[in-house]
Design an enzyme around this catalytic site. Structure first.
Site, PDB file in Angstrom:
ATOM      1  N   THR A  47       6.195 -11.645  -2.259  1.00  0.00           N
ATOM      2  CA  THR A  47       5.375 -11.693  -3.465  1.00  0.00           C
ATOM      3  C   THR A  47       6.119 -12.367  -4.614  1.00  0.00           C
ATOM      4  O   THR A  47       5.538 -13.161  -5.368  1.00  0.00           O
ATOM      5  CB  THR A  47       4.979 -10.266  -3.894  1.00  0.00           C
ATOM      6  OG1 THR A  47       4.402  -9.592  -2.790  1.00  0.00           O
ATOM      7  CG2 THR A  47       3.989 -10.292  -5.041  1.00  0.00           C
ATOM      8  N   TYR A 110      -7.376  -6.275  -0.760  1.00  0.00           N
ATOM      9  CA  TYR A 110      -8.731  -6.620  -1.197  1.00  0.00           C
ATOM     10  C   TYR A 110      -9.836  -5.990  -0.344  1.00  0.00           C
ATOM     11  O   TYR A 110     -10.748  -5.375  -0.886  1.00  0.00           O
ATOM     12  CB  TYR A 110      -8.921  -8.158  -1.254  1.00  0.00           C
ATOM     13  CG  TYR A 110     -10.245  -8.559  -1.875  1.00  0.00           C
ATOM     14  CD1 TYR A 110     -10.468  -8.388  -3.234  1.00  0.00           C
ATOM     15  CD2 TYR A 110     -11.262  -9.086  -1.097  1.00  0.00           C
ATOM     16  CE1 TYR A 110     -11.680  -8.744  -3.806  1.00  0.00           C
ATOM     17  CE2 TYR A 110     -12.476  -9.442  -1.652  1.00  0.00           C
ATOM     18  CZ  TYR A 110     -12.686  -9.266  -3.006  1.00  0.00           C
ATOM     19  OH  TYR A 110     -13.885  -9.603  -3.565  1.00  0.00           O
ATOM     20  N   TYR A 136       5.065  -3.432   5.002  1.00  0.00           N
ATOM     21  CA  TYR A 136       5.241  -3.482   3.549  1.00  0.00           C
ATOM     22  C   TYR A 136       4.058  -2.783   2.889  1.00  0.00           C
ATOM     23  O   TYR A 136       2.927  -3.263   2.939  1.00  0.00           O
ATOM     24  CB  TYR A 136       5.356  -4.929   3.083  1.00  0.00           C
ATOM     25  CG  TYR A 136       5.546  -5.119   1.594  1.00  0.00           C
ATOM     26  CD1 TYR A 136       5.969  -4.094   0.754  1.00  0.00           C
ATOM     27  CD2 TYR A 136       5.309  -6.369   1.015  1.00  0.00           C
ATOM     28  CE1 TYR A 136       6.147  -4.290  -0.599  1.00  0.00           C
ATOM     29  CE2 TYR A 136       5.480  -6.581  -0.354  1.00  0.00           C
ATOM     30  CZ  TYR A 136       5.894  -5.536  -1.148  1.00  0.00           C
ATOM     31  OH  TYR A 136       6.066  -5.740  -2.499  1.00  0.00           O
ATOM     32  N   ARG A 141      -0.527  -3.429  -5.531  1.00  0.00           N
ATOM     33  CA  ARG A 141      -1.008  -4.792  -5.320  1.00  0.00           C
ATOM     34  C   ARG A 141      -2.160  -4.863  -4.314  1.00  0.00           C
ATOM     35  O   ARG A 141      -3.019  -5.733  -4.416  1.00  0.00           O
ATOM     36  CB  ARG A 141       0.133  -5.698  -4.842  1.00  0.00           C
ATOM     37  CG  ARG A 141       1.181  -5.986  -5.902  1.00  0.00           C
ATOM     38  CD  ARG A 141       2.170  -7.027  -5.418  1.00  0.00           C
ATOM     39  NE  ARG A 141       3.178  -7.339  -6.426  1.00  0.00           N
ATOM     40  CZ  ARG A 141       3.052  -8.247  -7.386  1.00  0.00           C
ATOM     41  NH1 ARG A 141       1.923  -8.937  -7.487  1.00  0.00           N
ATOM     42  NH2 ARG A 141       4.026  -8.473  -8.238  1.00  0.00           N
ATOM     43  N   LYS A 164       9.166  -1.572   4.205  1.00  0.00           N
ATOM     44  CA  LYS A 164       9.483  -1.721   2.789  1.00  0.00           C
ATOM     45  C   LYS A 164       8.459  -0.871   2.056  1.00  0.00           C
ATOM     46  O   LYS A 164       7.277  -1.202   2.024  1.00  0.00           O
ATOM     47  CB  LYS A 164       9.403  -3.182   2.354  1.00  0.00           C
ATOM     48  CG  LYS A 164       9.664  -3.379   0.864  1.00  0.00           C
ATOM     49  CD  LYS A 164       9.461  -4.829   0.444  1.00  0.00           C
ATOM     50  CE  LYS A 164       9.645  -4.979  -1.070  1.00  0.00           C
ATOM     51  NZ  LYS A 164       9.369  -6.354  -1.543  1.00  0.00           N
ATOM     52  N   ILE A 206      14.733  -4.004  -0.583  1.00  0.00           N
ATOM     53  CA  ILE A 206      14.409  -5.422  -0.750  1.00  0.00           C
ATOM     54  C   ILE A 206      14.116  -5.573  -2.229  1.00  0.00           C
ATOM     55  O   ILE A 206      13.109  -5.086  -2.734  1.00  0.00           O
ATOM     56  CB  ILE A 206      13.231  -5.864   0.128  1.00  0.00           C
ATOM     57  CG1 ILE A 206      13.656  -5.815   1.606  1.00  0.00           C
ATOM     58  CG2 ILE A 206      12.774  -7.271  -0.244  1.00  0.00           C
ATOM     59  CD1 ILE A 206      12.546  -6.152   2.585  1.00  0.00           C
TER      60      ILE A 206
END
Length: 290
Positions: A47, A110, A136, A141, A164, A206
């Protein structure tokens, strides 16, 4: 088996020129700066790389450049994610597996799949690749939280080697650490909570901010992993203002400004992101100079 991903991985930003093109000299500078700062591995096209604004050709060229500059010095992880499972699998099949040590793949955003949908998405990815896969989870987000139960279920699959975790709920992180298979990596996706997660039994981070302060950030995580918590927290408290500044007006605008002040690369971003305000830039400059 997966010890090469313990410690500090860096979610590399993508330096841009003023005209919006990729600044390959800046990419070279950033990669070398992180390697010289003794981080453990690099993450490409995450990202923080503004990968959502990169064309397919730009991703290909950027990836090739980072592979060349890195020159096998550090392990490389590549971000490949999306909300179209078949498209993600097609993209994974195009990866040169000799260049990368693992894939980082985000929970679909989404379209907000159910937990079973998330499981089947990752199961399809697991079955389509020979590379290790890091999950992840970043609900801020994606608008969907992958629960600890789903993560632990996925941890039983042969290619899924870790997560992550950027859920923002430390209890969920603890549930995963407590119940995970012994070789399953729990990697923090939250710079401020990375050290507490490591002390609780996690495997590292990370990091976004780590690329601005690679030597001190990676040393902090190594101290945490070795049980030297007092020294580790001293480093965290010194870095906390930088962590706040990096995210105050959005990522990667903040970290790019830090990198600009440190002379690593320019701070240009692509719309819809914009550079940090003058006020924040001044505080960042004062912090870095101090």
């Amino acid at each position: 088996m997966n010890d090469f991903l313990r410690g500090t991985g860096i979610a590399l930003a993508t330096p841009f020129n003023k005209d919006g093109s990729i600044d390959y000299d800046g990419v070279t500078s950033l990669v070398n700066f992180c390697i010289e700062g003794n981080v453990e591995y690099l993450v490409v096209l995450g990202t923080t790389a503004e990968s959502a604004t990169l064309s397919k050709e730009e991703k290909k060229n950027l990836t090739a450049h980072i592979v060349e500059v890195n020159n096998k010095r550090l392990p490389l992880v590549i971000g490949v994610g999306g909300n179209n499972t078949l498209a993600v699998i097609d993209e994974i099949k195009e990866i040169n597996s000799s260049d990368f040590d693992a894939i980082l793949s985000v929970v679909p955003m989404y379209n907000r799949p159910s937990q079973e949908g998330i499981y089947r998405h990752y199961k399809a990815i697991n079955d389509s690749t020979t590379l290790p896969v890091i999950l992840y989870n970043v609900p801020s987000r994606t608008a969907t939280n992958m629960t600890a139960e789903t993560t632990l279920r996925l941890a039983q699959l042969d290619k899924i080697i870790g997560i992550k975790e950027a859920v923002g709920d430390f209890t969920q992180v603890l549930q995963i650490i407590k119940n995970k298979p012994s070789d399953f990596l729990v990697i923090s996706g939250d710079d401020a909570l990375a050290l507490p997660a490591v002390v609780a039994g996690g495997d590292g981070v990370i990091s976004v901010v780590g690329q601005g302060f690679p030597a001190s950030f990676s040393e902090m995580i190594r101290l945490g992993l070795s049980g030297e918590t007092k020294k580790a927290f001293e480093k965290l408290y010194a870095l906390l203002p930088a962590i706040d500044y990096a995210f105050e007006e959005g990522n990667p605008a903040g970290i790019k400004n830090i990198l600009k002040v440190k002379g690593v690369c320019k701070d240009n971003v692509r719309l819809p992101l914009i550079p940090v305000s003058e006020g924040l830039a001044k505080r960042i400059e004062e912090f870095v100079e101090d």
